[in-house]
Scaffold this active site. Structure first.
Site, PDB file in Angstrom:
ATOM      1  N   ASP A  15       3.549  12.213  15.815  1.00 52.73           N
ATOM      2  CA  ASP A  15       3.601  12.233  14.299  1.00 52.73           C
ATOM      3  C   ASP A  15       2.214  12.548  13.641  1.00 52.73           C
ATOM      4  O   ASP A  15       1.950  11.957  12.762  1.00 52.73           O
ATOM      5  CB  ASP A  15       4.137  10.910  13.877  1.00 52.73           C
ATOM      6  CG  ASP A  15       4.883  11.078  12.469  1.00 52.73           C
ATOM      7  OD1 ASP A  15       5.085  12.349  12.073  1.00 52.73           O
ATOM      8  OD2 ASP A  15       5.271  10.021  11.782  1.00 52.73           O
ATOM      9  N   GLY A  48       5.861   4.170   4.114  1.00 54.99           N
ATOM     10  CA  GLY A  48       6.132   5.442   4.943  1.00 54.99           C
ATOM     11  C   GLY A  48       6.292   5.535   6.132  1.00 54.99           C
ATOM     12  O   GLY A  48       6.518   4.435   6.657  1.00 54.99           O
ATOM     13  N   LEU A  53       0.908  -1.176   0.022  1.00 56.08           N
ATOM     14  CA  LEU A  53      -0.056   0.228   0.090  1.00 56.08           C
ATOM     15  C   LEU A  53       0.845   1.007   0.064  1.00 56.08           C
ATOM     16  O   LEU A  53       0.438   2.269  -0.490  1.00 56.08           O
ATOM     17  CB  LEU A  53      -0.900  -0.170   1.205  1.00 56.08           C
ATOM     18  CG  LEU A  53      -1.914  -0.996   1.249  1.00 56.08           C
ATOM     19  CD1 LEU A  53      -2.732  -1.024   2.839  1.00 56.08           C
ATOM     20  CD2 LEU A  53      -3.102  -0.804   0.172  1.00 56.08           C
ATOM     21  N   PHE A  99       7.378   4.427   9.171  1.00 55.61           N
ATOM     22  CA  PHE A  99       8.097   3.681   9.816  1.00 55.61           C
ATOM     23  C   PHE A  99       8.262   2.277   9.170  1.00 55.61           C
ATOM     24  O   PHE A  99       9.109   1.524   9.637  1.00 55.61           O
ATOM     25  CB  PHE A  99       7.547   3.260  11.149  1.00 55.61           C
ATOM     26  CG  PHE A  99       7.396   4.457  12.097  1.00 55.61           C
ATOM     27  CD1 PHE A  99       8.801   5.096  12.649  1.00 55.61           C
ATOM     28  CD2 PHE A  99       6.369   5.177  12.320  1.00 55.61           C
ATOM     29  CE1 PHE A  99       8.821   6.276  13.392  1.00 55.61           C
ATOM     30  CE2 PHE A  99       6.324   6.192  12.965  1.00 55.61           C
ATOM     31  CZ  PHE A  99       7.489   6.855  13.582  1.00 55.61           C
ATOM     32  N   GLY A 100       7.888   2.112   7.995  1.00 50.96           N
ATOM     33  CA  GLY A 100       7.960   0.973   7.334  1.00 50.96           C
ATOM     34  C   GLY A 100       7.182   0.640   6.187  1.00 50.96           C
ATOM     35  O   GLY A 100       6.359   1.465   5.600  1.00 50.96           O
ATOM     36  N   VAL A 129       3.795  -0.784   4.362  1.00 49.91           N
ATOM     37  CA  VAL A 129       2.555  -1.157   4.528  1.00 49.91           C
ATOM     38  C   VAL A 129       1.909  -2.159   3.542  1.00 49.91           C
ATOM     39  O   VAL A 129       1.746  -1.737   2.443  1.00 49.91           O
ATOM     40  CB  VAL A 129       1.455  -0.259   4.851  1.00 49.91           C
ATOM     41  CG1 VAL A 129       0.526  -0.595   5.365  1.00 49.91           C
ATOM     42  CG2 VAL A 129       2.307   0.939   5.856  1.00 49.91           C
ATOM     43  N   LYS A 154       1.582  -3.537   8.883  1.00 47.30           N
ATOM     44  CA  LYS A 154       2.887  -2.738   8.680  1.00 47.30           C
ATOM     45  C   LYS A 154       4.069  -3.430   9.192  1.00 47.30           C
ATOM     46  O   LYS A 154       3.960  -3.899  10.274  1.00 47.30           O
ATOM     47  CB  LYS A 154       2.432  -1.465   9.659  1.00 47.30           C
ATOM     48  CG  LYS A 154       3.598  -0.590   9.585  1.00 47.30           C
ATOM     49  CD  LYS A 154       3.404   0.921  10.387  1.00 47.30           C
ATOM     50  CE  LYS A 154       2.715   1.694   9.178  1.00 47.30           C
ATOM     51  NZ  LYS A 154       2.779   3.011   9.287  1.00 47.30           N
TER      52      LYS A 154
END
Ligand SMILES: *[C@@H]1O[C@H](CO)[C@@H](O)[C@H](O)[C@H]1NC(C)=O
Ligand SMILES: *[C@@H]1O[C@H](CO)[C@@H](O)[C@H](O)[C@H]1NC(C)=O
Ligand SMILES: *[C@@H]1O[C@H](CO)[C@@H](O)[C@H](O)[C@H]1NC(C)=O
Ligand SMILES: *[C@@H]1O[C@H](CO)[C@@H](O)[C@H](O)[C@H]1NC(C)=O
Ligand SMILES: *[C@@H]1O[C@H](CO)[C@@H](O)[C@H](O)[C@H]1NC(C)=O
Ligand SMILES: *[C@@H]1O[C@H](CO)[C@@H](O)[C@H](O)[C@H]1NC(C)=O
Length: 671
Positions: free
Chosen positions: A474, A357, A354, A359-360, A362, A377
């Site tokens: 965030d 972004g 998907l 942190f890793g 998805v 994720k």
């Protein structure tokens, strides 16, 4: 005389009511255990072989109901008052995780046994979003609630409440009891796994409803936990059923009733506590016990052999290797098997990607067992240090419940510090994609304002309404996801903590995203509610202006969004910064003006000036006028300071990689 009245009773019974509908003659019943009983059950409710009534099982998202099969006559006629009644029962909640539970148990008096229209999860199998609070329900419930749900104004995650036609309690209080004699109050934990007894008593003459709770071995306390003056005559119909309702949730628990009695016009018959069936122990506990026995009975050699075999197996099936340590047992069901996630995402296939972004990466997936659509994720933690705290936090985040938060379903931990987090899938993607796509954006002002309110409400929940303060760290358009009804849902909360735990000396990065970082964060590196409010301020400007906070390709005053808005405000042309596309999509000048100014107030360089999220909500709802204020940005000394200390640093270092997350950059650089 006696004969006449009994004949009359028989006649009434025969002619006015089908005979099988009326409860037993003396209007009372007692169950010391439910073996052989003929309760009317549906959903997940079953009578176990041991004679326990189990309302929920560990299958996700189902509800269970158990009613006494025939109704009782609570009123002599439609208009008369409600007769006295009394009930007592012993219940136990056996959660699979320490102190984490499903939704709780409801004792219910309802005109119908058929509650199939009700929703599960927070509606506890009793109401749904359309009939909750409607007086046509004619339902009285006593809730033993183990989740704090802000939608229903719950006071905490361990309370007893009286509910009339709604899950918003008429009265509620923290679970506990008053000790006889001294009158001292003692807390009880509903999810402790210990059986407890409840008494629900209504005096028809004084119209008083009492609810009393006590540990199973204690005598009935003289003073009730809740005592409420309630006229039930408009609530009850003549014939009503008595029973229980419950539903489980992502963090599951089994809800049991061990014994139950009921009586009209008199005290409920006492239960024979010694003959009640026993509650099972928590399965995590059993697993641990088994583990202990296993370890103590097995010779070292066998253990070594087993380890050897395990190593071989792990090697062979390295693909499915996941880490499970003993301390993790307590998080039981929130831990999902890797095999299942692998299958769900078709082996983490690129086709299911998907996005990558924050942190890793998805991936989209469909869980094979529940067919639930999820977003998985996959993140790398790098160090094993702090992982335990983090998993505890993941389990605790899983208990957060708010209509504007993305629900976390579970996690899985792999070797090499890899971690998989499983969230509800949000079909409409993230807001930034929608907002910053110059050609496709069709999000009008009304909808943008709704999204803003949603995000504000989620942040208020995280900051002020949950049992502990959660800092998001965030907040940005990229972390606002849209569900199928285009409701805003804030995602990725608390994740930045992962990178706080176990940071070593060389990675002194700040976690968050450039352009959203409060100036004091650059210096002190400590996230607070105020740094979240700063990021929320930038988010407000972003949504109103339809652009990112930093646009390096613009070389004039427009580069940094905050500065550009301030400049225009100074010149009295603040509305000129609004997204030009709004002119055709619908525009409400006053509201845009409010959002822009509120944005500036929230991202003031001085943390003390920024309002709390509660205050922000009041401004947005029009419950309080936005005060006249002078932005610190217009104070040239402060602005110079800010430029020197924060934005210039930001511009120099990061402009060429606009919108890049600092965490990401340190990840790719460090690992
Ligand atoms: C839970 O109840 C549902 C519905 O009755 C049933 O399909 C499921 O197999 C049960 N699960 C367990 C673990 O007992
Ligand atoms: C809500 O529950 C009521 C009563 O059970 C039912 O009639 C109605 O259809 C339900 N509504 C929805 C939207 O599920
Ligand atoms: C309550 O329910 C009735 C019947 O289902 C419906 O006609 C009425 O509009 C509902 N009232 C509210 C306030 O939702
Ligand atoms: C309490 O109960 C009455 C019905 O008797 C209802 O009208 C009222 O709205 C309920 N809710 C609260 C929060 O008092
Ligand atoms: C009982 O629980 C309440 C609410 O959680 C808490 O405020 C209070 O300090 C507790 N009292 C004791 C004696 O533990
Ligand atoms: C309810 O509690 C009050 C206060 O302790 C008591 O006076 C009253 O008799 C109780 N009513 C019932 C029905 O138990």
């Amino acid at each position: 005389m006696f004969r006449f009245s009994s004949i009359l009773k028989v006649l009434l019974t025969c002619f006015f009511l089908p005979s099988d509908m009326v409860a037993s003659e003396d209007d009372k019943f007692t169950f010391n255990g439910f073996q052989g009983s003929k309760l009317s059950l549906d959903g997940t409710a079953v009578i176990t072989p041991a004679g326990l009534l189990r309302l929920t099982n560990t299958t996700k998202l189902l509800s269970g109901h158990a009613f006494y099969p025939s109704p009782f006559r609570f009123k002599r006629s439609q208009t008369s008052r409600v007769l006295s009644f009394s009930s007592t029962f012993v219940f136990g909640i056996v959660s699979e995780e320490i102190k984490i539970s499903g939704q709780g148990v409801l004792f219910v008096i309802s005109p119908s046994r058929d509650l199939r229209g009700a929703q599960v999860s927070q509606y506890m199998g009793l109401f749904n979003s359309s009939n909750n609070g409607n007086s046509t329900n004619h339902i009285l419930a006593v809730e033993l609630d183990t989740i704090q749900n802000p939608d229903f104004e719950d006071i905490n995650a361990n309370h007893v409440g009286i509910d009339i036609n709604s899950l918003i309690s008429n009265e509620s209080t923290s679970a506990g009891y008053f000790v006889g004699g001294t009158g001292e109050f003692r807390n009880l934990s509903l999810v402790s796994g210990d059986p407890m007894q409840v008494w629900v008593e209504y005096d028809g003459r004084s119209m008083h409803l009492n609810v009393t709770l006590a540990p199973i071995r204690s005598p009935k306390p003289g003073r009730p936990l809740l005592s409420s003056a309630i006229d039930l005559s408009d609530v009850f119909e003549e014939l009503m059923y008595v029973g229980f309702s419950s539903s489980s949730d992502p963090f599951v628990a089994s809800h049991y009733v061990l014994g139950w009695s009921f009586s009209m016009n008199g005290d409920a018959p006492a239960l024979d506590l010694r003959s009640l069936p026993l509650l099972p122990r928590r399965s995590g506990e059993q697993a641990r016990k088994r583990l202990e026995i296993w370890v103590s009975f097995t010779a070292t050699l066998l253990v070594l052999l087993a380890i050897g075999a395990a190593v071989v197996m792990v090697r062979r099936r390295a693909k499915f290797a996941e880490l499970l340590e003993e301390w993790e047992l307590e998080y039981g069901p929130s831990r999902l098997p890797y095999r299942e996630l692998y299958e769900a995402t078709k082996g983490f296939s690129d086709k299911e990607l998907l996005g990558a972004g924050g942190f890793g990466a998805v991936y989209k997936g469909v869980l094979p067992s529940s067919k639930l659509e999820v977003a998985v994720k996959r993140l790398s933690h790098g160090s094993r240090q702090g992982i335990r705290e983090f998993v505890a936090e993941v389990a605790s985040i899983g208990r957060l419940r708010h209509r504007n938060l993305v629900q976390l379903q579970g996690y899985c931990r792999l070797r090499k510090g890899e971690l998989l987090l499983v969230y509800d899938f949000m079909p409409n993607g993230s807001l930034d994609k929608l907002l910053f796509d110059q050609t496709r954006c069709r999000v009008g002002w009304g909808q943008r304002l709704r999204i803003i309110r949603g995000v504000a409400s989620a942040l208020q929940y995280l900051h002020e309404e949950w049992e502990q303060v959660v800092i998001h760290r965030d907040v940005k358009a990229g972390n606002v996801l849209l569900d199928c009804e285009l409701n805003a849902r804030l995602g990725d909360f608390g994740l930045a903590r992962l990178y706080d735990h176990g940071t070593d000396s060389q990675t002194t990065h700040v976690v968050g995203t450039m352009g959203y970082l409060a100036p004091e964060l650059m210096k002190r590196r400590r996230a607070t509610k105020a740094t979240d409010v700063f990021a929320f301020g930038v988010f407000l400007l972003e949504v109103a202006c339809g652009r990112r906070p930093v646009e390096p390709h613009l070389t004039d005053e427009r580069t940094v969004l905050v500065e550009w808005v301030v400049e225009n405000w100074k010149r009295g042309t603040i509305l000129a910064v609004a997204d030009p596309r709004l002119r055709e999509l619908g525009f409400a000048a006053e509201e845009v003006d409010l959002v822009l100014k509120l944005g500036l107030l929230c991202c003031d360089p001085l943390p003390a000036v920024r309002p709390s999220m509660r205050r922000v909500m009041q401004f947005l709802d029009g419950d309080a006028p936005l005060p006249e204020f002078e932005s610190t940005y217009l104070n040239s000394a402060a602005l110079a300071l800010l430029r020197n200390e924060a934005l210039d640093v930001a511009m120099d270092d990061f402009c060429s990689m606009s919108y890049l997350s600092v965490a990401e950059s340190s990840l790719s650089g460090g690992i």
